[in-house]
Design a protein around this motif. Structure first.
Motif, mmCIF file in Angstrom:
data_model
loop_
_atom_site.group_PDB
_atom_site.id
_atom_site.type_symbol
_atom_site.label_atom_id
_atom_site.label_comp_id
_atom_site.label_asym_id
_atom_site.label_seq_id
_atom_site.Cartn_x
_atom_site.Cartn_y
_atom_site.Cartn_z
ATOM 1 N N SER A 2 36.043 -6.684 44.671
ATOM 2 C CA SER A 2 36.460 -7.474 45.651
ATOM 3 C C SER A 2 37.564 -8.706 45.514
ATOM 4 O O SER A 2 37.244 -9.249 44.370
ATOM 5 N N VAL A 3 38.708 -8.886 46.188
ATOM 6 C CA VAL A 3 39.571 -9.995 45.865
ATOM 7 C C VAL A 3 39.332 -10.873 46.929
ATOM 8 O O VAL A 3 39.333 -10.543 48.038
ATOM 9 N N GLU A 4 39.339 -12.331 46.789
ATOM 10 C CA GLU A 4 39.253 -13.116 47.653
ATOM 11 C C GLU A 4 40.606 -13.815 47.628
ATOM 12 O O GLU A 4 40.982 -14.338 46.815
ATOM 13 N N LEU A 5 40.988 -14.275 48.870
ATOM 14 C CA LEU A 5 42.199 -14.749 49.005
ATOM 15 C C LEU A 5 41.856 -16.221 49.013
ATOM 16 O O LEU A 5 40.887 -16.678 49.661
ATOM 17 N N THR A 6 42.930 -17.015 48.566
ATOM 18 C CA THR A 6 42.771 -18.545 48.693
ATOM 19 C C THR A 6 44.178 -19.002 49.258
ATOM 20 O O THR A 6 45.083 -18.307 49.140
ATOM 21 N N TYR A 7 44.024 -20.019 50.194
ATOM 22 C CA TYR A 7 45.108 -20.410 50.564
ATOM 23 C C TYR A 7 45.525 -22.127 50.199
ATOM 24 O O TYR A 7 44.401 -22.858 50.579
ATOM 25 N N PRO A 8 46.361 -22.380 49.671
ATOM 26 C CA PRO A 8 46.779 -23.643 49.172
ATOM 27 C C PRO A 8 46.738 -24.597 50.452
ATOM 28 O O PRO A 8 47.344 -24.367 51.309
ATOM 29 N N HIS A 9 46.266 -25.715 50.335
ATOM 30 C CA HIS A 9 46.415 -26.742 51.455
ATOM 31 C C HIS A 9 45.223 -26.452 52.437
ATOM 32 O O HIS A 9 45.123 -27.177 53.414
ATOM 33 N N ILE A 10 44.296 -25.390 52.605
ATOM 34 C CA ILE A 10 43.560 -24.978 53.532
ATOM 35 C C ILE A 10 42.229 -25.020 52.960
ATOM 36 O O ILE A 10 41.975 -24.474 51.963
ATOM 37 N N GLU A 11 41.324 -25.411 53.676
ATOM 38 C CA GLU A 11 39.913 -25.817 53.237
ATOM 39 C C GLU A 11 39.028 -24.989 54.384
ATOM 40 O O GLU A 11 39.149 -25.265 55.827
ATOM 41 N N LYS A 12 38.266 -24.201 53.837
ATOM 42 C CA LYS A 12 37.286 -23.246 54.896
ATOM 43 C C LYS A 12 35.832 -23.198 54.557
ATOM 44 O O LYS A 12 35.459 -22.669 53.638
ATOM 45 N N GLN A 13 35.223 -24.177 55.280
ATOM 46 C CA GLN A 13 33.590 -24.212 54.977
ATOM 47 C C GLN A 13 32.772 -22.884 55.918
ATOM 48 O O GLN A 13 33.457 -22.905 56.912
ATOM 49 N N ASN A 14 31.591 -22.771 55.429
ATOM 50 C CA ASN A 14 31.054 -21.653 56.025
ATOM 51 C C ASN A 14 30.556 -22.267 57.409
ATOM 52 O O ASN A 14 30.051 -23.249 57.570
ATOM 53 N N GLY A 15 31.048 -21.522 58.551
ATOM 54 C CA GLY A 15 30.636 -21.985 59.983
ATOM 55 C C GLY A 15 31.651 -23.140 60.561
ATOM 56 O O GLY A 15 31.469 -23.558 61.528
ATOM 57 N N GLU A 16 32.284 -23.577 59.563
ATOM 58 C CA GLU A 16 33.325 -24.554 60.324
ATOM 59 C C GLU A 16 34.935 -23.981 60.495
ATOM 60 O O GLU A 16 35.017 -22.943 59.501
ATOM 61 N N PRO A 17 35.766 -24.723 61.239
ATOM 62 C CA PRO A 17 36.936 -24.215 61.508
ATOM 63 C C PRO A 17 37.953 -24.590 60.092
ATOM 64 O O PRO A 17 37.383 -25.366 59.453
ATOM 65 N N ALA A 18 38.876 -23.709 59.821
ATOM 66 C CA ALA A 18 39.833 -23.995 58.811
ATOM 67 C C ALA A 18 40.460 -25.314 59.074
ATOM 68 O O ALA A 18 40.746 -25.488 60.021
ATOM 69 N N ARG A 19 40.626 -25.962 58.069
ATOM 70 C CA ARG A 19 41.208 -27.245 58.007
ATOM 71 C C ARG A 19 42.249 -27.587 56.670
ATOM 72 O O ARG A 19 42.294 -27.020 55.833
ATOM 73 N N LEU A 20 43.017 -28.467 57.074
ATOM 74 C CA LEU A 20 43.897 -28.965 55.874
ATOM 75 C C LEU A 20 42.969 -29.733 55.024
ATOM 76 O O LEU A 20 42.288 -30.574 55.319
ATOM 77 N N GLN A 21 43.323 -29.485 53.478
ATOM 78 C CA GLN A 21 42.341 -30.269 52.817
ATOM 79 C C GLN A 21 42.884 -31.843 52.688
ATOM 80 O O GLN A 21 42.021 -32.543 52.640
ATOM 81 N N ARG A 22 44.114 -31.959 52.709
ATOM 82 C CA ARG A 22 44.648 -33.230 52.767
ATOM 83 C C ARG A 22 44.258 -34.052 54.022
ATOM 84 O O ARG A 22 44.115 -35.234 53.854
ATOM 85 N N LEU A 23 44.521 -33.676 55.064
ATOM 86 C CA LEU A 23 44.063 -34.212 56.098
ATOM 87 C C LEU A 23 43.019 -33.270 57.092
ATOM 88 O O LEU A 23 43.339 -32.630 57.831
ATOM 89 N N PRO A 24 41.776 -33.677 56.715
ATOM 90 C CA PRO A 24 40.624 -32.725 57.180
ATOM 91 C C PRO A 24 40.419 -32.627 58.601
ATOM 92 O O PRO A 24 39.714 -31.981 59.508
ATOM 93 N N ARG A 25 40.932 -33.732 59.412
ATOM 94 C CA ARG A 25 40.883 -33.886 60.721
ATOM 95 C C ARG A 25 41.777 -32.966 61.748
ATOM 96 O O ARG A 25 41.566 -32.782 62.486
ATOM 97 N N ILE A 26 42.619 -32.225 60.780
ATOM 98 C CA ILE A 26 43.550 -31.459 61.355
ATOM 99 C C ILE A 26 43.258 -30.103 61.047
ATOM 100 O O ILE A 26 43.227 -29.462 59.972
ATOM 101 N N ARG A 27 42.954 -29.142 62.080
ATOM 102 C CA ARG A 27 42.425 -27.869 62.087
ATOM 103 C C ARG A 27 43.732 -27.086 62.193
ATOM 104 O O ARG A 27 44.716 -27.193 62.705
#
Length: 104
Positions: A2-27
C-alpha cells in the motif's frame, strides 16, 4: 503493498476536515469553494487572499482532485447548515415593513 499519498502543506486528522498546516483555521474546502464559486486559479486565490501561499493553494487543489467526493460532501453539509440556520431566523421588523411595501 500500500502506498500512502502525502500532500505538502495539508494536514488531515482522522474524522476532521483537511486543513492547511501553516494556517489550520483554513480548510481545503474553503479554498475549493473559491475555485468553484468564482473560477479562481491558485494564482488568483493568492492575489485575493495575500496570507495564502501559492504552494498551499496548489496543494489544496491537488488534495481536492484526489479526494473530490469527500470535499464535495463537506461543502454540501456546510451549505445545508447555512440553509437550516437561515430558515430558523426571524425576519427583522425592517425587512417585514420593506416586504409589505413591495420594496423587497
Amino acid at each position: 503493498m500500500s502506498v500512502e499519498l502525502t500532500y505538502p502543506h495539508i494536514e488531515k486528522q482522522n474524522g476532521e476536515p483537511a486543513r492547511l498546516q501553516r494556517l489550520p483555521r483554513i480548510r481545503v474546502a474553503q479554498i475549493v469553494m473559491d475555485h468553484l464559486a468564482y473560477g479562481w486559479s491558485p494564482d488568483e486565490m493568492c492575489r485575493q487572499h495575500p496570507h495564502l501561499e501559492l504552494a498551499e493553494a496548489h496543494a489544496a487543489m491537488a488534495y481536492y482532485y484526489d479526494h473530490q467526493e469527500e470535499i464535495d460532501a463537506e461543502i454540501r453539509a456546510e451549505m445545508e447548515q447555512v440553509e437550516e440556520a437561515r430558515k430558523g431566523l426571524m425576519a427583522s421588523p425592517f425587512f417585514v415593513r420593506m416586504r409589505a411595501q413591495g420594496i423587497l
